[in-house]
Design a protein around this motif. Structure first.
Motif, short mmCIF file in Angstrom:
data_model
loop_
_atom_site.label_atom_id
_atom_site.label_comp_id
_atom_site.label_asym_id
_atom_site.label_seq_id
_atom_site.Cartn_x
_atom_site.Cartn_y
_atom_site.Cartn_z
N LEU A 13 40.00 41.53 39.36
CA LEU A 13 38.75 40.79 39.52
C LEU A 13 38.32 40.25 38.17
CD1 LEU A 13 36.24 39.91 41.13
CD2 LEU A 13 35.26 42.17 40.68
N GLY A 15 35.38 38.73 36.21
CA GLY A 15 33.94 38.72 36.44
C GLY A 15 33.13 38.61 35.18
N SER A 19 26.56 38.95 36.61
CA SER A 19 26.59 38.12 37.82
C SER A 19 26.47 38.91 39.11
CB SER A 19 27.89 37.32 37.85
OG SER A 19 28.13 36.82 39.14
N CYS A 22 29.54 38.43 41.31
CA CYS A 22 30.63 39.32 40.95
C CYS A 22 30.37 40.72 41.49
CB CYS A 22 30.73 39.31 39.43
SG CYS A 22 32.00 40.36 38.82
N TYR A 38 39.50 45.26 36.43
CA TYR A 38 38.38 44.36 36.17
C TYR A 38 38.58 43.69 34.82
CZ TYR A 38 33.69 42.64 35.22
OH TYR A 38 32.62 41.83 34.92
N ILE A 60 33.47 32.47 37.65
CA ILE A 60 33.71 33.80 38.21
C ILE A 60 32.77 33.97 39.41
CG2 ILE A 60 34.47 34.87 36.05
CD1 ILE A 60 30.95 35.53 37.23
N PRO A 61 33.02 34.90 40.32
CA PRO A 61 34.18 35.80 40.35
C PRO A 61 35.45 35.13 40.90
CG PRO A 61 32.78 36.22 42.24
CD PRO A 61 32.08 35.17 41.43
N SER A 73 32.20 33.81 45.99
CA SER A 73 31.97 35.21 46.35
C SER A 73 31.92 35.43 47.87
CB SER A 73 30.70 35.75 45.70
OG SER A 73 29.57 34.98 46.06
#
Lengths: 244, 219
Positions: A13, A15, A19, A22, A38, A60-61, A73
């Motif tokens: 992920l 991120g 956020s 995220c 991560y 992101i994400p 997302s």
């Protein structure tokens, strides 16, 4: 929980710690017990991988599953629920699922921007922005009704998407001495937030409160936003002259 | 149990067509209720109290609002003639492009429509840029966004294309030209020839007239 499948699936992920988009993904991965790597992005200096995996938005994400990138997302949440069937975050019944999607969209497109605006208001803008946020929260509280979570007994997609309301917003508003989301105004939503923040899939990925507070000093009010949020919110802040 | 399907719509609402095309492609019978938008029905306000907008799909008495949610519901309840890929990753790509259309393309279209003389050329170029991205990254060399057959992504881009073409006439600037967007232009023609779509396109003259009126008199 150990990772699912007979071989180690690679889940990464990309991120940014502040956020809430995220955070949604992290909570979903935690609910499903998926192990993931991560990678914290520096949004002022985005990595070549991020730009490669999300060439259209460069944001992101980004979830990477066995080398394939999934972005946005809400799209990522649907992907996670469809790929890992344990602990579903959407109801099985199609109508209830449609309801959940409707409210997740409402939180994402109506609640979050309204709350975000209050944080970044100048003193002249604050009362008007606050009024809009209160209106949205009221609608949301009505929908919650007497339920423990929007998802019923356990957190589901709507709760996940509302993570900003459930944790970060309260911390930030306290630091900035705002009075938007209060226990008096929204007792049910307040209780929901307390329960939500205490769930283990959520607790595991909440940002440290002091770090959050330090990121939103009162001096920021009314000034330019970090770019990752701004472009997303530009469209919300500049609606057309009249709806079609 | 009442299995009836009803659709509350308005003839010039883009998203209503998205739902109509999906229902027709799946051969689902439904009753269509034309709403008088300045004077919304009690039923509409009851079915969609949050947004008070069309389209609203009512299935067995239960209302579903917001067109992307409606499309996902239709796909799930009537899975034949699928409009989304089965594979979760391919589905996520389709959903990405649907979001792109309903978020970015829609905003650009609204700017293109409402900009005055000073800004309309720039708005047209922004519209073009988004269509170029769609052509190169979403459509590519495929006949349709869905591959060999139409899927939900084709439907959403098609409805925006209809509105873009209407706006081109209202505003007086062409964006979707074969010289600049050859594959997308070819796709539009292929799409409009599909039998069910051909029979259910909005009346383009009526649209131009309607939107010209709105643009010169926003109230």
């Amino acid at each position: 929980m150990s990772s699912r499948g007979s071989k180690m699936e690679e889940v990464k992920l990309f991120g940014y710690w502040v956020s809430p988009f995220c955070r949604s993904v992290e909570i979903a991965l935690n609910i499903k017990g998926i192990q993931y790597e991560y990678i914290e992005e520096d949004l002022t200096n985005k990595s070549p991988q991020l730009l490669q995996y999300n060439p259209v938005y460069k944001k992101i994400p980004v979830l990477l599953h066995n080398g394939k990138p999934i972005v946005e997302s809400m799209v990522i949440l649907e992907y996670i629920d469809e790929t890992w069937k344990n602990n579903p975050i959407l109801p099985e019944d199609p109508f209830e699922k449609a309801r959940a999607r409707f409210w997740a969209n409402f939180v994402d497109q109506k609640c979050f921007p309204a709350l975000w605006k209050t944080i970044w208001s100048t003193s002249e803008q604050y009362e008007q922005n606050k009024a809009e946020a209160l209106e949205r929260l009221k609608v949301l509280e009505n929908e919650l009704g007497g339920k423990r979570f929007f998802g019923g007994d356990s957190i589901g997609m709507v709760d996940i998407v509302a993570n900003f309301i459930g944790f970060s917003f309260r911390t930030i508003q306290e630091a900035l001495k705002l009075d938007v989301f209060t226990e008096d105004n929204f007792p049910k939503l307040w209780e929901w937030a307390e329960n939500f923040a205490n769930c283990s899939p959520v607790k595991k990925c909440l940002p440290p409160q002091d770090k959050l507070i330090a990121n939103f000093p009162p001096a920021y009010m009314g000034k330019t936003l970090v770019s990752s949020f701004q472009s997303r919110l530009q469209l919300q802040f500049h609606p057309p002259a009249a709806a079609k | 149990m009442d299995k009836e399907v009803k659709l509350h719509g308005f003839w010039s609402s883009p998203y209503v067509y998205w739902v109509i095309w999906a229902l027709k492609l799946k051969g689902i019978e439904y009753d269509y209720i034309e709403e008088d938008l300045p004077n919304k029905s009690e039923l509409l306000l009851r079915y969609n109290p949050v947004y008070k907008k069309v389209p609203v799909l009512v299935h067995a008495g239960k209302p579903i609002s917001e067109s992307p949610v409606i499309l996902e519901y239709i796909e799930e309840v009537w899975p034949h003639n699928p409009l989304l890929p089965k594979d979760p990753y391919e589905r996520s790509v389709a959903r990405f492009w649907i979001n792109f259309a309903t978020d970015k393309v829609r905003s650009a279209l609204l700017s293109f429509f409402w900009e005055g003389e000073d800004g309309k050329k720039e708005a047209a170029e922004q519209m073009f840029d988004l269509l170029k991205i769609s052509e190169e990254q979403a459509l590519g060399d495929k006949k349709f966004f869905g591959g060999n057959s139409i899927n939900m992504v084709d439907l959403i881009f098609a409805l925006f294309t209809c509105w873009i073409q209407t706006t081109e006439q209202v505003v007086g600037i062409k964006v979707l030209e074969p010289s600049r967007l050859p594959r997308l232009h070819a796709w539009v023609n292929n799409f409009k020839e599909e039998p069910i779509i051909k029979e259910n396109l909005p009346d383009s003259e009526r649209m131009v007239e309607h939107y010209t009126r709105i643009r010169s008199n926003p109230n």
